[in-house]
Design an enzyme around this catalytic site. Structure first.
Site, PDB file in Angstrom:
ATOM      1  N   GLY A  43       7.350   3.139   5.339  1.00 11.11           N
ATOM      2  CA  GLY A  43       8.363   4.027   5.268  1.00 11.11           C
ATOM      3  C   GLY A  43       8.647   4.777   6.173  1.00 11.11           C
ATOM      4  CG  ASN A  66      -0.748   4.362  -1.434  1.00 13.01           C
ATOM      5  OD1 ASN A  66      -0.416   5.259  -0.716  1.00 13.01           O
ATOM      6  ND2 ASN A  66      -0.081   3.435  -2.138  1.00 13.01           N
ATOM      7  CB  ILE A  68      -0.535   6.441   3.162  1.00 13.38           C
ATOM      8  CG1 ILE A  68      -1.109   5.271   2.484  1.00 13.38           C
ATOM      9  CG2 ILE A  68      -0.488   6.406   4.584  1.00 13.38           C
ATOM     10  CD1 ILE A  68      -2.498   4.971   3.027  1.00 13.38           C
ATOM     11  CB  CYS A 126       7.072   8.418  -1.471  1.00 17.20           C
ATOM     12  SG  CYS A 126       5.443   8.565  -0.902  1.00 17.20           S
ATOM     13  CB  THR A 189       2.765   3.369  -6.321  1.00 23.54           C
ATOM     14  OG1 THR A 189       3.284   4.549  -5.988  1.00 23.54           O
ATOM     15  CG2 THR A 189       2.402   2.395  -5.370  1.00 23.54           C
ATOM     16  N   GLY A 215      -0.844  -3.051  -7.824  1.00 25.49           N
ATOM     17  CA  GLY A 215      -1.560  -4.042  -7.735  1.00 25.49           C
ATOM     18  C   GLY A 215      -1.509  -4.588  -9.374  1.00 25.49           C
TER      19      GLY A 215
END
Lengths: 303, 238
Positions: A43, A66, A68, A126, A189, A215
């Site tokens: 991103g 995550n 990040i 995000c 996600t 996942g």
């Protein structure tokens, strides 16, 4: 095996998902990057970002969380340093763009247009940054305005990445189509929380990470979302969420997907994008399908 | 694709409580102390990184401690079984021709033993001190072994006697921080091998970053890619 979304040509329908493949060339020691359908970049924001402090990764059963926080080099450095490398190495890429305000996204769109970037995926989903981003992806009016403004500044293939963290994804998909996007990618996600408590030497120790869950564990959610998006739009859908094998691709096609992004699985098997493209091509050849489109049609016809 | 390796298990043996030494036959051409390999541990999503303990003619040795599903999988591997790993990854110790003090803690002894071999082969004088929580966790090979106490408490005495010019260390973060503080206080160069949960193993996901001082600026560095070995002076502790 090549496919086309708007005028954007990919070598095959397998795309490495944003955030799991860096700026692509870093994976050269581990797979044949130039053979991947396309790589969605990390991103990218207008200014460089250093991301979140503290723990950023938490492994879960069949997945990971995550947080990040969009650490990236910023659009200026991306254009100067990365685009020449990607071009030289014949790597097809999609710029994944993120921002806090409509102006951020509009400016990124202008820069992408000016620099001949052929495809752009808007990250409006995000879950790991404090302002903007996800807010656009959860409100259909804001999303419509954002995509419309980006569309005005950008003539390439415009993809909007939707979040599953909403009540009514159909309305968001419809807004994206009405605003003039060329495709939808889904899903980003899921919001998740990982807690690990250990009792060591007479004391409790806690690790807690809140962020985006990805996942294999999210595949059923992703399939459901793709199917719902398909009811609301005719736009091509790039499906993602827990894909790890050929049968997953078939399941996503059945739900309504036209292409695929592979995310977390890149961490487990770094050559998974190459492997899936080869397996897909081999399946088409050995089973007498005319091409990928033919295979897709046949899967969609299954009652 | 030179770093995806399909190896074969040569040996997998218990060396201390819940601790094993795993030897893998592979096509790896080069590996140095401080580098690591990342083993695929089905059904876990993330590969498990292990510091390399030794390398000779393609045979890689690592130590692992049982922690959960991932390491239980590795424990189950028998001689002749296949293993999927990436490596050798990361940047290892930058060996200097200086009298070297090596400080290990627990399983952090693995890269210290490899470094000791590399130093010995270059004829560089060295001294390895390692600390373990209890007797049955001790892994052999150190010049001094501390059981139940802190290795840090012994550093002043060893420094006085041995007079090292550089310190290399691997162990839990708290030990590395104390080693860094000690080195700073005694105006000694130090290199430390750091650890965090890795996702991608190759620097792209930015999941294992720490802050370091580089070119006069505090910036992120991915332990898996920019490390795992860092100049202790450059690390900005949280």
């Amino acid at each position: 095996m090549g496919i086309k979304i708007a005028n954007f040509e990919m070598k095959n329908p397998i795309i490495a998902a944003s955030g799991t493949f860096g700026y692509a060339d870093e994976f050269e020691d581990f797979c044949d990057v130039s053979k991947i359908g396309a790589v969605a970049t990390k991103g990218i924001t207008l200014e460089p970002r250093s991301g979140n402090d503290g723990e950023r990764i938490f492994e879960t059963d069949c997945g990971m969380i995550n947080r990040i926080g969009l650490e990236n080099i910023g659009i200026e450095r991306f254009v100067e340093e990365k685009i020449p490398v990607l071009k030289k190495k014949n790597i097809i890429y999609i710029l994944n763009a993120a921002g806090s305000t409509i102006e951020d996204y509009s400016k990124l769109a202008s820069i992408a247009h000016k620099n001949g970037i052929e495809a752009m995926e808007l990250n409006v989903s995000c879950p790991n940054v404090k302002s903007g981003c996800l807010e656009f992806g959860t409100d259909e009016n804001s999303l419509y305005e954002l995509v419309s403004r980006v569309r005005k500044n950008y003539g390439g293939c415009l993809i909007v990445k939707l979040t599953p963290n909403v009540t009514n994804i159909e309305n968001l998909a419809a807004a994206v189509e009405k605003a003039g996007a060329n495709a939808i990618s889904a899903i980003n996600t899921l919001k998740g929380l990982g807690i690990k408590i250990e009792y060591l030497n007479g004391k409790f120790h806690k690790k807690e990470v809140q962020g985006g869950l990805s996942g294999k564990c999210i595949k059923p959610v992703a399939l459901a979302m793709v199917k719902r998006i398909r009811t609301a739009t005719k736009l091509p859908i790039i499906g993602m969420g827990g894909i790890s094998c050929l049968s997953d691709l078939f399941e996503f096609i059945s739900a309504g997907a036209d292409a695929f992004e592979i995310g977390t699985q890149n961490f487990t098997r770094c050559d998974i994008c190459n492997t899936l493209a080869d397996e897909l091509e081999n399946f088409i050849k050995t089973n007498g399908f005319k091409d990928y489109e033919d295979l897709k049609e046949k899967i969609k016809e299954i009652k | 694709m030179k770093k995806i390796q399909k190896g074969t298990i040569k040996k997998n043996r218990l060396i201390a409580k819940d601790t094993f030494a795993l030897e893998i036959l592979s096509d790896v051409k080069e590996a140095h102390s401080g580098q690591f390999i990342s083993i695929l541990c089905p059904p876990k999503v993330l590969r498990r990184p292990f510091s390399i303990k030794g390398f000779k003619n393609g045979t890689i040795e690592v130590f692992f401690k049982l922690k959960g599903e991932g390491t239980n999988y590795i424990k189950s591997l028998k001689e002749g079984d296949n293993i999927d790993f990436l490596g050798a990854l990361g940047s290892g110790f930058n060996i200097k021709n200086k009298k070297s003090l090596l400080v290990g803690a627990g399983i952090g002894i693995a890269p210290m033993l490899f470094l000791k071999d590399e130093l010995n082969s270059r004829g560089i004088e060295n001294f390895l001190i390692t600390g373990f929580k209890c007797e049955n966790e001790v892994i052999k090979g150190s010049d001094k072994t501390v059981i139940g106490g802190s290795v840090i408490d012994f550093l002043p005495e060893i420094t006085e006697k041995f007079k090292p010019q550089i310190i290399y260390s691997c162990g839990p973060e708290i030990v590395l921080k104390l080693v860094s503080d000690f080195a700073k206080k005694h105006d000694l160069e130090a290199q430390i091998a750091m650890e965090k949960v890795f996702a991608c193993q190759v620097g792209v996901c930015r999941g294992c970053v720490i802050k370091i001082l580089k070119d006069g600026k505090v910036q992120n560095a991915a332990i898996c890619h920019d490390g795992p070995v860092f100049d202790a002076k450059a690390v900005v502790w949280e």
